[in-house]
Design a protein around this motif. Structure first.
Motif, PDB file in Angstrom:
ATOM      1  N   ILE A 329       0.874  -1.116   0.043  1.00  0.00           N
ATOM      2  CA  ILE A 329       0.037  -0.157  -0.016  1.00  0.00           C
ATOM      3  C   ILE A 329       0.908   1.168   0.090  1.00  0.00           C
ATOM      4  CG2 ILE A 329      -1.782   1.094   1.324  1.00  0.00           C
ATOM      5  CD1 ILE A 329      -2.688  -1.633   2.558  1.00  0.00           C
ATOM      6  N   ARG A 330       0.749   2.043  -1.298  1.00  0.00           N
ATOM      7  CA  ARG A 330       1.610   3.108  -1.146  1.00  0.00           C
ATOM      8  C   ARG A 330       1.857   3.925  -0.297  1.00  0.00           C
ATOM      9  NH1 ARG A 330       1.802   8.088  -2.147  1.00  0.00           N
ATOM     10  NH2 ARG A 330      -0.526   8.237  -2.661  1.00  0.00           N
ATOM     11  N   GLU A 331       0.667   4.463   0.460  1.00  0.00           N
ATOM     12  CA  GLU A 331       0.796   5.450   1.542  1.00  0.00           C
ATOM     13  C   GLU A 331       0.967   4.944   2.788  1.00  0.00           C
ATOM     14  OE1 GLU A 331      -3.685   5.164   0.153  1.00  0.00           O
ATOM     15  OE2 GLU A 331      -1.631   5.254  -0.568  1.00  0.00           O
ATOM     16  N   SER A 355      -3.469   1.866  -3.536  1.00  0.00           N
ATOM     17  CA  SER A 355      -3.572   3.510  -2.861  1.00  0.00           C
ATOM     18  C   SER A 355      -5.065   4.026  -2.635  1.00  0.00           C
ATOM     19  CB  SER A 355      -2.837   4.475  -3.668  1.00  0.00           C
ATOM     20  OG  SER A 355      -2.765   5.592  -3.132  1.00  0.00           O
ATOM     21  N   GLU A 357      -5.611   6.824  -1.581  1.00  0.00           N
ATOM     22  CA  GLU A 357      -5.235   8.166  -1.839  1.00  0.00           C
ATOM     23  C   GLU A 357      -5.584   8.670  -3.055  1.00  0.00           C
ATOM     24  OE1 GLU A 357      -1.803   9.437   0.228  1.00  0.00           O
ATOM     25  OE2 GLU A 357      -2.756   9.310   2.338  1.00  0.00           O
ATOM     26  N   ASP A 358      -4.947   7.716  -3.938  1.00  0.00           N
ATOM     27  CA  ASP A 358      -4.892   7.885  -5.448  1.00  0.00           C
ATOM     28  C   ASP A 358      -6.120   7.603  -6.102  1.00  0.00           C
ATOM     29  OD1 ASP A 358      -2.418   8.609  -5.182  1.00  0.00           O
ATOM     30  OD2 ASP A 358      -1.507   6.678  -5.825  1.00  0.00           O
TER      31      ASP A 358
END
Length: 443
Positions: A329-331, A355, A357-358
Motif C-alpha cells: 500500500i503506497r501510503e 492506494s 489516496e490515489d
C-alpha cells in the motif's frame, strides 16, 4: 484475517466522510445490526463455458428456441436444487469444461442481506471458501537471479494445469446491476455478457484477430472480455463491433450494466470495491482505481517494494505465502524500489501497488469492509445512492433492480467463478411489490 485490517478499513471510511456528510448521516457498516436484516440465500453454481452462444445453440438440449425468444433461464431451471445439480455437473470434465480444476466445488450458498439509509445502500455477503485460508494473495514479481518476472497464475491457465506454476489469484465478490435498460438482462442476466472468443472460453481470440479488430484497436484493448449483445452487429460474433459513436449512444441511453467488484487483494486492504461497467468490453469507470501495476514497463522490475522499517522485510519468498497479509500500500508500507538492495533468487514483491489516496472519480465510488473467519468471507459493500456519473446505475429508495452475483474462489478467475441466475433487488419497495431481496431502511 487480522482484525487490524478490518479496523483500518473502517477508519479509512470515516476519514473520507462515508459516515457523515453535511447534514446527511450515513450508517457505520461495521455497526449495522445485521441480525435484524432478513437474509436471502442465493444459490451460486459453476457455469463452465455455457456462453451466450451455447445457450442459443442446438447443444443446449431443447431450450435454444426458448432462449432465443427471450425466456428466462429460470423458466426451465426452476426446480429446487437446480443450481446445485448444474454446478456439480458442469464442474466436471465434459463438453462445457475442457480443463477441469481438481477439487473445485460446483456449488456455493451465498447469503445476501441489504439495507439502505439516506446516503448509501449496504449489501452484505457471506460465503464459504474452498480453501482453509483467505484468498488474499495475487500474482507477484519474482527475481530469478537476473531479472524480474511475473510469478503465480490462476488455476485455469495451462502453466498451472500442467503443474509448472503455483495457482495464485485473489478471491472476489462481484455484482452486475441493471435498471431495466439492457434488453434481456432481467431474463438471462450475466449470460448476456459471456461469449465465445473471450478468455478461457470456446473459440478463444488470437492476438492477430484482436490486432485486426477495429473496435478493440480503437478502445486500445489487447484481448476479448465481457460485452453486451447490443454492442455488436452480430451479438454472437465479438469481431462485429459497432462503431464507437454507436456504442456511446447506447451508453448515454443507459444500455450498460454496472459491475462492482470487491477484490481480496486489490481493493479489500484499502476498504474499497472497484467500480466498472460492461458494454463493448469490461471497462473501469472514469477516474482511477485503487490499484495499479507495480512493474516498470521497460525493465519489468518493481516500482515499489515493502518498507522494511515498517513491516520488517522488503520482499517475501514462496514459503511465506498465506502466512499473514501481503499487501503493498503506497501510503502505508511501500517505498520506491531499490535495485541495489541485495536481491536474491526467489525474492518476491507484489505485482500490484494499492492506494486509497490515489483512487479518484467515478472509479472510486464504492467502499467496502470485509473479514474472513472459520472459512467464511463476510463482505459489506457500500454504494452511494443517487450517483449521477454517466458510467453508473443510480440506486434510489423505492427502486427495483436486476442483479447478478458471482464469487471467485480457490485461486481462479474468468469463467472459473460461481454465478447466480438473475435476481431482483428492491430498496424499501412497497408491500406487495415482489422482489427477491428487499433492502431494509435503517433507522
Amino acid at each position: 484475517m487480522k482484525k487490524t485490517v478490518l479496523f483500518a478499513q473502517i477508519a479509512a471510511l470515516g476519514v473520507i466522510g462515508v459516515f457523515t456528510t453535511g447534514t446527511v448521516t450515513a450508517a457505520d457498516p461495521a455497526k449495522i445490526n445485521w441480525s435484524r436484516i432478513p437474509a436471502t440465500n442465493v444459490p451460486l453454481f459453476y457455469p463452465g463455458q455455457s456462453s451466450y452462444e451455447w445457450l442459443r445453440s442446438d447443444a443446449h438440449k431443447n431450450a435454444a428456441k426458448e432462449v432465443k425468444r427471450g425466456d428466462s433461464c429460470t423458466s426451465c431451471h426452476d426446480e429446487e436444487g437446480a443450481e446445485k445439480d448444474l454446478g456439480n455437473k458442469l464442474v466436471q470434465a465434459g463438453p462445457l469444461e475442457p480443463m477441469p480444476v481438481k477439487g473445485k466445488s460446483g456449488y456455493k450458498d451465498l447469503k445476501v442481506q441489504a439495507a439502505y439509509d439516506e446516503k448509501n445502500a449496504y449489501l452484505r455477503f457471506q460465503w464459504k471458501t474452498d480453501n482453509a485460508y483467505p484468498g488474499t494473495e495475487h500474482q507477484y514479481l519474482r527475481f530469478d537471479g537476473k531479472k524480474w518476472e511475473v510469478w503465480g497464475f490462476p488455476k485455469l491457465d495451462k502453466i498451472v494445469q500442467d503443474g509448472q506454476m503455483m495457482g495464485i489469484y485473489e478471491d472476489r465478490m462481484s455484482i452486475m446491476i441493471d435498471d431495466g435498460k439492457v434488453p434481456g438482462f432481467a431474463k438471462q442476466g450475466c449470460w448476456l455478457s459471456c461469449h465465445d472468443g473471450q478468455r478461457d472460453m470456446q473459440k478463444q481470440f488470437t492476438k492477430a484477430e484482436v490486432a485486426a479488430n477495429p473496435l478493440l484497436t480503437s478502445i486500445k484493448k489487447s484481448d476479448v472480455r465481457k460485452y453486451l449483445p447490443e454492442s455488436r452487429n452480430d451479438p454472437s460474433d465479438w469481431k462485429t463491433g459497432k462503431s464507437v459513436e454507436e456504442i456511446n449512444k447506447i451508453k448515454a441511453a443507459g444500455g450498460f450494466v454496472d459491475l462492482i467488484q470487491w477484490r481480496a487483494h486489490r481493493s479489500y486492504p484499502v476498504g474499497m470495491a472497484d467500480d466498472g461497467y460492461v458494454l463493448e468490453f469490461r471497462l473501469g469507470d472514469a477516474g482511477k482505481d485503487m490499484f495499479s501495476g507495480n512493474a516498470d514497463a521497460t525493465t519489468h522490475a518493481p516500482k515499489f517494494m515493502w518498507d522494511a522499517s515498517k513491516v520488517g522485510y522488503k520482499s517475501i519468498t514462496v514459503d511465506q505465502l498465506h502466512q499473514g497479509d501481503h499487501f503493498l500500500i503506497r501510503e502505508k508500507n511501500a517505498v520506491p524500489f531499490d535495485p541495489n538492495a541485495g536481491w536474491k533468487e526467489g525474492d518476491m514483491v507484489p505485482d500490484y501497488i494499492l492506494s486509497r489516496e490515489d483512487a479518484k472519480g467515478s472509479a472510486a465510488d464504492n467502499n467496502a469492509i470485509a473479514s474472513w473467519k472459520d472459512g467464511m468471507w463476510t463482505v459489506v459493500m457500500v454504494r452511494p445512492l443517487g450517483l449521477t456519473n454517466s458510467d453508473d446505475k443510480a440506486l434510489k429508495a423505492g427502486g427495483v433492480y436486476d442483479i447478478g452475483f458471482a464469487a471467485h474462489d480457490d485461486n481462479i478467475t474468468t469463467r472459473g467463478h460461481h454465478v447466480s441466475f438473475v435476481k431482483t433487488l428492491g430498496l424499501g419497495v412497497a408491500k406487495g411489490t415482489k422482489v427477491d431481496i428487499n433492502a431494509v431502511k435503517l433507522p
